[in-house]
Motif scaffolding. Structure first.
Motif, PDB file in Angstrom:
ATOM      1  N   ILE A  99      41.415  37.523  50.948  1.00 23.73           N
ATOM      2  CA  ILE A  99      41.772  38.939  50.761  1.00 23.73           C
ATOM      3  C   ILE A  99      43.184  39.124  50.222  1.00 23.73           C
ATOM      4  O   ILE A  99      43.471  40.125  49.575  1.00 23.73           O
ATOM      5  CB  ILE A  99      41.604  39.763  52.059  1.00 23.73           C
ATOM      6  N   ASP A 100      44.039  38.153  50.479  1.00 23.98           N
ATOM      7  CA  ASP A 100      45.428  38.258  50.013  1.00 23.98           C
ATOM      8  C   ASP A 100      45.623  37.604  48.643  1.00 23.98           C
ATOM      9  O   ASP A 100      46.745  37.522  48.152  1.00 23.98           O
ATOM     10  CB  ASP A 100      46.382  37.638  51.031  1.00 23.98           C
ATOM     11  N   ARG A 101      44.514  37.179  48.018  1.00 29.24           N
ATOM     12  CA  ARG A 101      44.622  36.519  46.715  1.00 29.24           C
ATOM     13  C   ARG A 101      43.935  37.314  45.601  1.00 29.24           C
ATOM     14  O   ARG A 101      43.927  36.880  44.445  1.00 29.24           O
ATOM     15  CB  ARG A 101      44.019  35.109  46.778  1.00 29.24           C
ATOM     16  N   THR A 102      43.329  38.458  45.945  1.00 31.97           N
ATOM     17  CA  THR A 102      42.636  39.281  44.952  1.00 31.97           C
ATOM     18  C   THR A 102      43.050  40.735  45.144  1.00 31.97           C
ATOM     19  O   THR A 102      42.262  41.573  45.598  1.00 31.97           O
ATOM     20  CB  THR A 102      41.099  39.130  45.082  1.00 31.97           C
ATOM     21  N   PRO A 103      44.302  41.070  44.810  1.00 38.56           N
ATOM     22  CA  PRO A 103      44.831  42.412  45.100  1.00 38.56           C
ATOM     23  C   PRO A 103      44.159  43.535  44.327  1.00 38.56           C
ATOM     24  O   PRO A 103      44.279  44.701  44.713  1.00 38.56           O
ATOM     25  CB  PRO A 103      46.309  42.290  44.727  1.00 38.56           C
ATOM     26  N   ALA A 104      43.436  43.226  43.244  1.00 32.91           N
ATOM     27  CA  ALA A 104      42.762  44.282  42.482  1.00 32.91           C
ATOM     28  C   ALA A 104      41.508  44.785  43.186  1.00 32.91           C
ATOM     29  O   ALA A 104      40.959  45.814  42.806  1.00 32.91           O
ATOM     30  CB  ALA A 104      42.412  43.780  41.077  1.00 32.91           C
ATOM     31  N   LEU A 221      39.379  40.048  39.478  1.00 33.52           N
ATOM     32  CA  LEU A 221      39.099  38.805  38.765  1.00 33.52           C
ATOM     33  C   LEU A 221      39.020  37.658  39.765  1.00 33.52           C
ATOM     34  O   LEU A 221      39.769  37.612  40.737  1.00 33.52           O
ATOM     35  CB  LEU A 221      40.186  38.519  37.731  1.00 33.52           C
ATOM     36  N   VAL A 222      38.115  36.718  39.503  1.00 34.73           N
ATOM     37  CA  VAL A 222      37.920  35.588  40.401  1.00 34.73           C
ATOM     38  C   VAL A 222      38.484  34.326  39.754  1.00 34.73           C
ATOM     39  O   VAL A 222      37.949  33.830  38.772  1.00 34.73           O
ATOM     40  CB  VAL A 222      36.419  35.389  40.730  1.00 34.73           C
ATOM     41  N   GLU A 223      39.582  33.844  40.309  1.00 38.79           N
ATOM     42  CA  GLU A 223      40.128  32.559  39.876  1.00 38.79           C
ATOM     43  C   GLU A 223      39.346  31.441  40.561  1.00 38.79           C
ATOM     44  O   GLU A 223      38.463  31.690  41.384  1.00 38.79           O
ATOM     45  CB  GLU A 223      41.614  32.471  40.236  1.00 38.79           C
ATOM     46  N   GLU A 224      39.700  30.193  40.240  1.00 37.26           N
ATOM     47  CA  GLU A 224      38.912  29.068  40.748  1.00 37.26           C
ATOM     48  C   GLU A 224      38.792  29.069  42.273  1.00 37.26           C
ATOM     49  O   GLU A 224      37.733  28.788  42.829  1.00 37.26           O
ATOM     50  CB  GLU A 224      39.513  27.741  40.285  1.00 37.26           C
ATOM     51  N   HIS A 225      39.888  29.394  42.979  1.00 39.07           N
ATOM     52  CA  HIS A 225      39.880  29.313  44.438  1.00 39.07           C
ATOM     53  C   HIS A 225      40.054  30.679  45.112  1.00 39.07           C
ATOM     54  O   HIS A 225      40.428  30.748  46.289  1.00 39.07           O
ATOM     55  CB  HIS A 225      40.982  28.361  44.908  1.00 39.07           C
ATOM     56  N   SER A 226      39.757  31.754  44.414  1.00 42.42           N
ATOM     57  CA  SER A 226      39.959  33.092  44.983  1.00 42.42           C
ATOM     58  C   SER A 226      39.127  33.352  46.230  1.00 42.42           C
ATOM     59  O   SER A 226      39.577  34.029  47.151  1.00 42.42           O
ATOM     60  CB  SER A 226      39.623  34.167  43.936  1.00 42.42           C
ATOM     61  N   LEU A 227      37.900  32.829  46.261  1.00 46.10           N
ATOM     62  CA  LEU A 227      36.949  33.221  47.292  1.00 46.10           C
ATOM     63  C   LEU A 227      36.591  32.107  48.273  1.00 46.10           C
ATOM     64  O   LEU A 227      35.652  32.257  49.063  1.00 46.10           O
ATOM     65  CB  LEU A 227      35.663  33.749  46.636  1.00 46.10           C
ATOM     66  N   VAL A 228      37.321  30.995  48.226  1.00 49.13           N
ATOM     67  CA  VAL A 228      37.017  29.876  49.124  1.00 49.13           C
ATOM     68  C   VAL A 228      38.256  29.517  49.947  1.00 49.13           C
ATOM     69  O   VAL A 228      39.384  29.793  49.543  1.00 49.13           O
ATOM     70  CB  VAL A 228      36.536  28.636  48.344  1.00 49.13           C
ATOM     71  N   PRO A 229      38.058  28.916  51.116  1.00 50.33           N
ATOM     72  CA  PRO A 229      39.206  28.504  51.920  1.00 50.33           C
ATOM     73  C   PRO A 229      40.065  27.492  51.160  1.00 50.33           C
ATOM     74  O   PRO A 229      39.541  26.621  50.461  1.00 50.33           O
ATOM     75  CB  PRO A 229      38.567  27.858  53.153  1.00 50.33           C
ATOM     76  N   LEU A 230      41.378  27.602  51.334  1.00 56.44           N
ATOM     77  CA  LEU A 230      42.288  26.670  50.681  1.00 56.44           C
ATOM     78  C   LEU A 230      42.609  25.473  51.573  1.00 56.44           C
ATOM     79  O   LEU A 230      43.019  24.422  51.092  1.00 56.44           O
ATOM     80  CB  LEU A 230      43.590  27.377  50.296  1.00 56.44           C
ATOM     81  N   GLY A 231      42.450  25.648  52.873  1.00 58.74           N
ATOM     82  CA  GLY A 231      42.750  24.567  53.806  1.00 58.74           C
ATOM     83  C   GLY A 231      41.583  24.309  54.734  1.00 58.74           C
ATOM     84  O   GLY A 231      40.422  24.408  54.342  1.00 58.74           O
ATOM     85  N   GLU A 232      41.908  24.013  55.979  1.00 62.48           N
ATOM     86  CA  GLU A 232      40.871  23.702  56.971  1.00 62.48           C
ATOM     87  C   GLU A 232      40.022  24.933  57.265  1.00 62.48           C
ATOM     88  O   GLU A 232      40.529  26.047  57.372  1.00 62.48           O
ATOM     89  CB  GLU A 232      41.535  23.221  58.254  1.00 62.48           C
ATOM     90  N   ALA A 233      38.719  24.719  57.389  1.00 58.95           N
ATOM     91  CA  ALA A 233      37.800  25.817  57.714  1.00 58.95           C
ATOM     92  C   ALA A 233      36.666  25.296  58.581  1.00 58.95           C
ATOM     93  O   ALA A 233      36.273  24.128  58.476  1.00 58.95           O
ATOM     94  CB  ALA A 233      37.233  26.443  56.443  1.00 58.95           C
ATOM     95  N   ARG A 234      36.158  26.174  59.440  1.00 62.07           N
ATOM     96  CA  ARG A 234      34.945  25.838  60.199  1.00 62.07           C
ATOM     97  C   ARG A 234      33.743  26.104  59.305  1.00 62.07           C
ATOM     98  O   ARG A 234      33.637  27.184  58.714  1.00 62.07           O
ATOM     99  CB  ARG A 234      34.859  26.682  61.469  1.00 62.07           C
ATOM    100  N   LEU A 235      32.857  25.148  59.209  1.00 62.29           N
ATOM    101  CA  LEU A 235      31.713  25.277  58.315  1.00 62.29           C
ATOM    102  C   LEU A 235      30.436  25.582  59.084  1.00 62.29           C
ATOM    103  O   LEU A 235      30.195  25.039  60.167  1.00 62.29           O
ATOM    104  CB  LEU A 235      31.520  23.989  57.502  1.00 62.29           C
TER     105      LEU A 235
END
Length: 249
Positions: A99-104, A221-235
């Motif tokens: 949410i903090d990577r897609t301000p539009a 706009l969706v960049e390569e990592h806009s919508l996925v976790p960048l670090g550790e995540a519970r799957l």
């Protein structure tokens, strides 16, 4: 333990309520229909009295930028005030990865505002940021339609099944507050356009999915990592193919 689930009759809420009740907890599935309204404040004070945990799964009925911001700000302020008065020990809120990577994206901006209110409230909390639900793939495809073509970004996508979301929300609810963010995602990561193409093929939808780096996702706009976790995540445990089989069954 007494647990209040705001939005307790929705997609994630109903599943979370069922899991917590199966574990023997006293769970209130709060919604305007049950006389508990986080926007007007109706019934909040009475509902949270004696509760140890509140789970906020409320969702705005409108995705229009101004309306969704007003919804999350009003709902959060009312809810947090009631919790502070009642001495609630853990506030759990469901949010969104990136949410903090897609301000539009106006909806994302509203979720950022919600998280800031929670953080400033002083109530022990955990924010669960989730990737998009598999149950929303049809709606995402519809929003990306350009005639008989579906234009979708090739940015990475990692959708999660609602059953997995509910299981993790229930688990986090019963642990100590993190005072921060837990990110959750599905077990499989692939380009956004490929995920949508697989969904449409399984649904028997013949429309073509076009890989379009300029395609927007609800305004952003969706960049390569806009919508996925960048670090550790519970799957989650449910992969896309298994979810598709279950949904068709």
């Amino acid at each position: 333990m007494k647990i209040i689930v705001i939005g307790g009759t929705g997609l994630i809420g109903s599943k979370t309520v069922a899991i917590l009740r199966q574990n023997g907890h006293e769970v209130v599935a709060a919604s305007p229909r049950s006389g508990i309204n986080s926007i007007t404040g109706e019934g909040l004070k009475e509902a949270v009295a004696g509760a140890q945990v509140v789970i906020d799964l409320a969702n705005s009925p409108s995705f229009e930028d101004k309306a969704v911001l007003e919804f999350f700000e009003a709902s959060s302020r009312n809810l947090l005030a009631a919790e502070a008065a009642a001495g609630v020990r853990h506030h759990v809120a469901l949010s969104i990865v990136g949410i903090d990577r897609t301000p539009a994206n106006g909806y994302f901006r509203a979720k950022v505002a919600q998280e800031k209110l929670i953080e400033a409230s002083g109530i022990p909390y955990t924010a669960i940021r989730s990737t998009q639900f598999m149950e929303f793939l049809g709606g995402i495809a519809a929003s990306s339609a350009d005639g008989n073509v579906i234009r979708v970004s090739p940015g990475l996508f990692q959708p999660i099944a609602a059953d997995d979301v509910a299981a993790i929300v229930a688990d986090v609810t019963l642990t100590a507050p993190r005072g921060g963010i837990v990110e959750i995602a599905g077990p499989e990561r692939a380009p956004f356009n490929e995920i949508i193409a697989r969904y449409l093929k399984a649904a028997g939808d013949p429309r073509e999915v076009v890989r379009d780096p300029k395609a927007r996702y609800f305004g952003g706009l969706v960049e390569e990592h806009s919508l996925v976790p960048l670090g550790e995540a519970r799957l989650g445990r449910i992969g896309l193919d298994e979810w598709l089989r279950r949904s068709q069954a």
